[in-house]
Design a protein around this motif. Sequence first.
Motif, short mmCIF file in Angstrom:
data_model
loop_
_atom_site.label_atom_id
_atom_site.label_comp_id
_atom_site.label_asym_id
_atom_site.label_seq_id
_atom_site.Cartn_x
_atom_site.Cartn_y
_atom_site.Cartn_z
N LEU A 138 1.67 4.16 8.44
CA LEU A 138 0.71 4.39 7.36
C LEU A 138 -0.21 5.51 7.80
O LEU A 138 -0.80 5.45 8.88
CB LEU A 138 -0.12 3.13 7.08
N ASP A 156 -9.99 -7.16 3.87
CA ASP A 156 -8.52 -7.11 3.72
C ASP A 156 -7.84 -7.00 5.08
O ASP A 156 -6.90 -7.73 5.38
CB ASP A 156 -8.10 -5.92 2.85
N ALA A 174 -9.70 -1.32 4.89
CA ALA A 174 -9.57 -1.74 6.29
C ALA A 174 -10.79 -1.26 7.06
O ALA A 174 -11.25 -0.14 6.86
CB ALA A 174 -8.31 -1.15 6.90
N VAL A 197 0.84 -1.21 0.00
CA VAL A 197 0.00 0.00 0.00
C VAL A 197 0.87 1.25 0.00
O VAL A 197 2.00 1.25 0.49
CB VAL A 197 -0.95 0.04 1.23
N ASN A 246 -4.41 3.86 -2.03
CA ASN A 246 -4.91 2.48 -2.18
C ASN A 246 -5.08 1.80 -0.82
O ASN A 246 -5.11 0.58 -0.72
CB ASN A 246 -4.00 1.65 -3.10
N PHE A 247 -5.23 2.66 0.22
CA PHE A 247 -5.52 2.15 1.57
C PHE A 247 -6.59 3.05 2.18
O PHE A 247 -6.33 4.22 2.46
CB PHE A 247 -4.25 2.15 2.43
N GLY A 268 -2.64 7.06 3.04
CA GLY A 268 -3.97 6.55 2.73
C GLY A 268 -5.05 7.57 3.06
O GLY A 268 -4.80 8.78 3.10
N ASP A 287 -9.37 3.46 5.30
CA ASP A 287 -9.69 2.98 6.64
C ASP A 287 -11.08 3.46 7.05
O ASP A 287 -11.37 4.65 7.01
CB ASP A 287 -8.65 3.52 7.64
N VAL A 319 -6.92 -1.57 -0.92
CA VAL A 319 -7.07 -2.26 0.35
C VAL A 319 -8.07 -1.49 1.23
O VAL A 319 -7.89 -0.30 1.48
CB VAL A 319 -5.71 -2.39 1.08
#
Length: 280
Positions: free
Chosen positions: A248, A125, A86, A17, A55-56, A21, A58, A84
Motif C-alpha cells: 500500500l 481503523d 491509520a 482500500v 481512501n487510506f 493512499g 496515514d 480508512v
Amino acid sequence: MVTEKLNLTYKIGDLEVNRLGFGGMQLTGKGVWGEVPDRENGLKVLQRAVELGVNFIDTADSYGPYTNEKLVADALHPYKDGLVIATKSGLERPGPDEWVPNGDPDHIRKGIEGSLERLQVDQIDLWQLHRIDSKVPVRETLEPVIKAVEDGKIKYVGISEVTVDQIKEVQDLLPIVSVQNRYNLGDREWEEVLDYTTENGLAFIPWFPLASGPDKMQEKIESIAKKYDATTAQIALAWLMKRAENILLIPGTKSLEHLEENIKAAEIELTDSEFEALSK
C-alpha cells in the motif's frame, strides 16, 4: 514476485482500500515540527486526495506533534464511508527532526486516547506502533494496545520498522494486519520483511516510497518514464505497485499538482521486462 495483472485494491482485514493512499507527514512544519505553513492548502490537499479516490490516509501523533491528526480531522471529518484513517504512536518529539522511541505503556495509552480525540473517532481503523523501544519489553508496550482492541477503541494493529523476528514476537502477543518499513526502488534493505508480509497476508506500507535510487539508475528510469509520458516519481511508485500486491503506497506532498501526479501512477502498469530491468 511479479503479479500478472495489477490489482489496485487490497483488504486490510475487512477494510478494502485503494493501494495508492496518502501519507500526511509532509503536511507539517519544517522538520515535521509544528503546523503546516499553509494550513488552508493542507486542508485542500487532503480533501482533493479523497476526491481523487484515496481512501487510506496515514498519519501519526508524532507528526507536528499532534497537528497532523488535527488537520486530517478538520479536513475530512465527518469521514465518508470506506475512508480508512491509520495513525501511529510510540515516539517522543523533543524538537524538529528529533525522534525518540518511547514504548512505556503509559505513553502508549495516552497516545491512543489522544489520537481518538484528535481524529474525532470512537475507534481507530489501523493503529501502528511507530517504533519498538529497545528499553521496554514489547509485551509491556503492547498491553494498553491489547486492552484498546478489546475495548473496541482500535480495530486493527500494525507495526513499523521491524525485523521478521520482531514481527513474529508481536504476532505471538496479538494479531497484526500491517507492517510499515522504509522501502523503495533504491533502498530494498527490508526485502526479507516484505516477502514475509506477502507470504503471511499482511499489508506492507513502505515509507519514503518516492526515492528512485542512485544516479546510475536514472537513465534506465527516464527511458521507461518517457515511454509512459510519466515522471521519475511515478515510475518509482509503479514499480512498487508491481513489486507485490500487498504493498500500500502512502506518498505525501504539500502540492496539489504533485498529488495528482502521484495518484496517476496507479494507471501505469509496467511490463515484466521493465520491472525486471528496474529491479537489477
